[in-house]
Structures are given as C-alpha cells and as structure tokens.
Enzyme design. Structure first.
Site, short mmCIF file in Angstrom:
data_model
loop_
_atom_site.label_atom_id
_atom_site.label_comp_id
_atom_site.label_asym_id
_atom_site.label_seq_id
_atom_site.Cartn_x
_atom_site.Cartn_y
_atom_site.Cartn_z
N ASP A 13 -37.37 -31.25 86.19
CA ASP A 13 -38.34 -31.96 85.05
C ASP A 13 -37.92 -31.42 83.72
O ASP A 13 -37.06 -30.66 83.62
CB ASP A 13 -39.83 -31.15 85.33
CG ASP A 13 -41.07 -31.81 84.73
OD1 ASP A 13 -40.57 -33.02 84.29
OD2 ASP A 13 -42.03 -31.25 84.54
N ASP A 36 -35.08 -36.13 79.55
CA ASP A 36 -35.78 -36.23 78.45
C ASP A 36 -35.17 -35.98 77.07
O ASP A 36 -35.11 -34.90 76.43
CB ASP A 36 -37.12 -35.32 78.56
CG ASP A 36 -38.22 -35.29 77.38
OD1 ASP A 36 -37.88 -36.34 76.50
OD2 ASP A 36 -38.93 -34.73 77.34
N HIS A 45 -48.85 -33.13 77.34
CA HIS A 45 -48.85 -32.18 77.87
C HIS A 45 -49.78 -31.05 77.63
O HIS A 45 -50.34 -30.86 76.48
CB HIS A 45 -47.42 -31.60 77.58
CG HIS A 45 -46.27 -32.27 78.22
ND1 HIS A 45 -45.30 -32.87 77.44
CD2 HIS A 45 -45.99 -32.42 79.59
CE1 HIS A 45 -44.42 -33.60 78.53
NE2 HIS A 45 -44.89 -33.41 79.69
N GLY A 46 -50.14 -30.17 78.49
CA GLY A 46 -50.91 -28.77 78.23
C GLY A 46 -52.55 -29.36 78.23
O GLY A 46 -52.79 -30.41 78.56
N HIS A 88 -47.07 -37.95 82.89
CA HIS A 88 -46.78 -36.65 82.41
C HIS A 88 -48.29 -36.02 81.93
O HIS A 88 -49.04 -36.84 81.42
CB HIS A 88 -45.46 -36.54 81.64
CG HIS A 88 -44.60 -36.56 82.22
ND1 HIS A 88 -43.52 -35.37 82.35
CD2 HIS A 88 -43.63 -37.64 82.84
CE1 HIS A 88 -42.32 -35.92 83.09
NE2 HIS A 88 -42.38 -37.12 82.91
N GLY A 89 -48.33 -35.00 81.95
CA GLY A 89 -49.58 -34.34 81.45
C GLY A 89 -50.74 -34.62 82.08
O GLY A 89 -51.81 -34.91 81.33
N ASN A 117 -49.37 -29.61 86.13
CA ASN A 117 -48.92 -28.30 86.03
C ASN A 117 -50.00 -27.34 85.38
O ASN A 117 -50.31 -26.69 86.05
CB ASN A 117 -47.69 -28.61 85.02
CG ASN A 117 -46.68 -27.18 84.91
OD1 ASN A 117 -47.28 -26.14 85.47
ND2 ASN A 117 -45.85 -27.09 84.19
ZN LIG Z 1 -43.84 -33.46 81.50
#
Ligand SMILES: [Zn+2]
Length: 292
Positions: A80, A102, A181-182, A215-216, A239
C-alpha cells in the site's frame, strides 16, 4: 482463482468489491483471514511503507504466501502507498500481488512520468504484479483526525483519470471521489459519516474502464459504499476502523487480566473485535454473503 486479477474480474462480474484490510501485526492478519474464511470470500491484506517497516517486507510476503497455500484460500498481498521505486522493487521481489504506487502529491505530469516508469520496472521483475496509480488528494494517515482537510480542490476528473490510465499503463486507479484517509472523532463515535461522489465514480469508470479502488473507506455511509460499488468501485480499503477495534479489544484484554503476561491469552479479545469489523465489511461488499 489463483490470481488477484481473476478475483477482481470475478467480483466485477458479480457486482461485488474485494475488501483490502491494512495490517501491521499478527492480530490483524489472524482476524482478517478468520473473517474471510468464515464467509468464504477473497480478501486483500495491505501494508503501507510504515506498516512494512514494522512487520518486514520479505517476512510478510512469505507469511501470506504460506497461508494462501496452507488453507488453499484466496488471500492476496498489496504494498500500500509506496512512494519510491526502490520500495516498490523490494515488494516486487518479495512476491507482493499488487502495489499502490502513490505519487499523487507530485504535479500531474510528474506523477504520470514516474508512475509509467514504475509500471515498466515492476512488471519486469514480477510480471503478474498489479500496479495501482493514484491521482487527486484524499489526505494522508489512517488515524483519528480532529478536523477534515479541504479535499474539494483535489477531486479527480474523468478526463485526467483517462489520461493517467492510458499514459501510465496502470491496472488499477485510485481516484479522489469524496473519500478521505483516516476518520474524524465524530465518525469514530458514529455521529457522522463520509459521503461519496457516486456520479464522479461512474464517469471515471466509463472514461477509464480500469479497476477502481476506494481508499479511506472507514467511516463511510454504508449506502454510499453500496452505490459506489454499483458505480464501478472494485476494491475498498479499510484501515482506521480496524485500528480502532484493535485498540478497544486490546484494552479489554488487558483490563480483563491485569496480572497476565502471556500474549496469546491477552490478545484474543483484540482478534475478536477486529474480526467483527472484518465480517461486517465483507458482508457489505460481497453480495452473495449480503443476501445470506
Ligand atoms: Zn490509502
């Protein structure tokens, strides 16, 4: 179905998405594998550069491969958020099935130029490795944030998505479509949810025809996730939700046994807490399980 590409094609045909869970220890790996085996759906585990630094790139490569063989089960491994070709080459040599290369923080043209080089270099080492490129801004850090960054300017357009996929030769694209993200504190408390730009996902899918990753995914509205998958998302990354469950489960284990020092006696509540999140996400993303 012994390749990630075959699994993604199959999921696409069924209208499902494959879930990608990040890990950085054995508790998380154990919980993800147990959840996926219980529902009998394929799964991807991923480690960012920081997570790989902690676990060991070659060690996790060997471990996931041996689990796949031992249980004859479709569990795949992704490198990742990899920001340099050197780290990508390390993952390719360790047998990772996929990589997120990325360089989305660079200007678009530079991102295109270096991602194209990486696709060529990585496939020369490991021809079946799937390479994912990223455009737009979705913030960094699968952590708890106090405030949301302003991501409105970093949303991906179908035009740049098409240009990026065609110029670089990536197999998978990670666009910015309202995701981040997060999680915010209010999301951890369940008071707010992330919302996605479903129309944008559908137009990017039409323009590129590529596999698309969200993502995220933690803290996103469930209905938006269902609609995003229907609009063309093939992989969803989770995640932060696992990390929150990991910590709560660990705290429970420690509180329950204040005198205990044996890790495998303390850690089961952490495995169980993570597994519950894994089951809930896999059921949502896999229709045949959703119906069951
Ligand atoms: Zn990501």
């Amino acid at each position: 179905m012994n390749t990630l590409r075959a699994v993604l094609q199959d999921a696409q045909a069924k209208g499902d998405a494959v879930c990608h869970f990040n890990l950085s220890d054995l508790v998380l790996l154990k919980a993800v594998l147990a959840g996926a085996r219980e529902l009998d759906v394929p799964v991807v585990v991923g480690l960012s550069e920081g997570e790989r630094e902690f676990v060991g790139t070659r060690a996790i490569g060997a471990l996931v491969r041996s689990l796949r063989e031992e249980f004859d089960f479709p569990i795949f491994l992704n490198a990742d958020h990899t920001h340099s070709l050197a780290k990508g080459i390390e993952a390719a040599k360790a047998g990772f099935d996929a990589i997120v290369f990325d360089l989305s923080a660079l200007p678009f043209e530079e991102n295109v130029r270096q991602t194209k080089q990486a696709v060529e270099a990585l496939k020369a080492i490991h021809p079946s490795m799937m390479v994912e490129g990223e455009i737009g801004d979705i913030g960094t850090g699968s952590e708890i944030h106090d405030a949301a960054p302003d991501l409105a300017k970093g949303l991906s357009s179908p035009e740049e998505a098409k240009q990026f996929v065609e110029s670089t030769g990536v197999d998978i694209l990670a666009p910015a479509v309202g995701n981040m993200h997060g999680m915010l504190r209010s999301m951890v408390r369940g008071e707010t949810k992330k919302r996605l730009d479903i129309e944008r996902i559908a137009s990017i899918k039409r323009a590129t025809g590529a596999f698309l990753t969200l993502h995220g995914g933690s803290g996103t509205d469930d209905d938006d996730l269902r609609r995003a998958i229907a609009a063309g998302i093939d992989i969803v990354h989770i995640n932060t939700e696992l990390r929150v469950a990991w910590r709560k489960g660990l705290e429970q284990g420690l509180a329950k046994m204040p005198e205990e020092v044996v890790p495998y006696k303390i850690l089961p509540p952490a495995v169980e807490a993570v597994k519950q999140v894994v089951l809930s996400r896999l059921r949502l993303f896999n229709g045949k399980r959703r119906a069951a």
